[in-house]
Enzyme design. Sequence first.
Site, mmCIF file in Angstrom:
data_model
loop_
_atom_site.group_PDB
_atom_site.id
_atom_site.type_symbol
_atom_site.label_atom_id
_atom_site.label_comp_id
_atom_site.label_asym_id
_atom_site.label_seq_id
_atom_site.Cartn_x
_atom_site.Cartn_y
_atom_site.Cartn_z
ATOM 1 N NE ARG A 54 -5.984 7.752 -6.119
ATOM 2 C CZ ARG A 54 -6.046 7.697 -4.727
ATOM 3 N NH1 ARG A 54 -7.154 8.338 -4.452
ATOM 4 N NH2 ARG A 54 -5.364 6.717 -4.278
ATOM 5 C CG HIS A 56 -7.578 3.234 -6.286
ATOM 6 N ND1 HIS A 56 -6.326 3.647 -7.005
ATOM 7 C CD2 HIS A 56 -7.651 1.862 -6.469
ATOM 8 C CE1 HIS A 56 -5.987 2.467 -7.635
ATOM 9 N NE2 HIS A 56 -7.032 1.446 -7.164
ATOM 10 C CE1 TYR A 116 -5.513 7.154 -0.149
ATOM 11 C CE2 TYR A 116 -7.295 5.822 0.731
ATOM 12 C CZ TYR A 116 -6.699 6.409 -0.519
ATOM 13 O OH TYR A 116 -7.165 6.304 -1.656
#
Length: 359
Positions: free
Chosen positions: A256, A260, A269
């Site tokens: 992606r 998220h 992250y």
Amino acid sequence: MIGQLNKEMVQYVTPEGHLTEQGRSCWQALPEESKLQFYRWMTLVRLFDRRAVLLQRQGRIGTYAPLEGQEAAQVGSALALTQADWIFPSYREHGVAMVAGMPLSQIFLYWMGRVEGCEAPEGVRLMPPYVPIATQIPQAVGAAWAAKLKGEESVAVAYFGDGATSEGDFHEGCNFAGVFQVPVILFCQNNGYAISVPFSRQSATETVAEKTAAYAFEGVRVDGNDVLAVYDAMRQAVSKAKTGGGPTLIEAVTYRKGSHTTADDAKRYRPEAEVKEWVEQKDPLQRYVRLLKAEGLLSDADELAWEAECKERIDLGIREAESATPPPATHMFEHVYAQMGSNERRQRQQCEQGGGQVG
């Protein structure tokens, strides 16, 4: 192939837009219109996704789960299905929903928090998006078992991410599917992260596909940014399931581009070099555009014209969604309990009597 440990990744179109030997064979068997359909759907899905993110930032829809980067996995798999097949999506399968026949306006309504956004048109076997992780997997397996018992020629497909493979529902669904050899396809879009947790922290196995060895059915690992390879893997799995060959797990290795959800910050992250590699070198839409142009099937003018048409469709979908009659305040009490308790009944009565205040 039963229980085979499969770590090899199938690829038909390279990131540079070149066909592999296996890919050339598949490509030659496809009609020209099908080749263009892959492109058209991926473009529409991408532009829809980008617009939805902007709408969320403007406060016109709620928290949204972006899918940019995963268009090939969704479009390629969905185009291999028929109207007879059942689809059990997660919250990120807007592209699958579009291909299946869900109007853009209803997808927007879903992200506006409207129950109408969950209601598929007649003849479209698309379940509402599943937000709890992996709960759709046993349900898809159950639907496939029902189809097998009734002698129906259909498959059920459960879409989920790599994070779902850490849930008990995944393993229960796999076990049941393997024992009863039901016509189900477990389609995992492995984008490398369960929100912020990398796959290496979720699984002792290197891949999702090899997990099926424990359940005695086939696992296939495919380049999830290669729409042609995804389509062919799904087509073969559907054919096998409908002829009594049992379940298949397809692991589409993808990424992606964004966070998220719009409530997440992936920069916290994910390594910058990793993101750059996937975004700049492995983009699913750009690699397919390169292939189409090399094959003489798409021009720059064609590309601009189709993008303009997609934007018009998206604008129309937004207008239709935003002009929908607002639901009454009492709507918040619907679709929650089969039978409301005394507290909920009291609150609903207060809401009906005026002021819109709920105590």
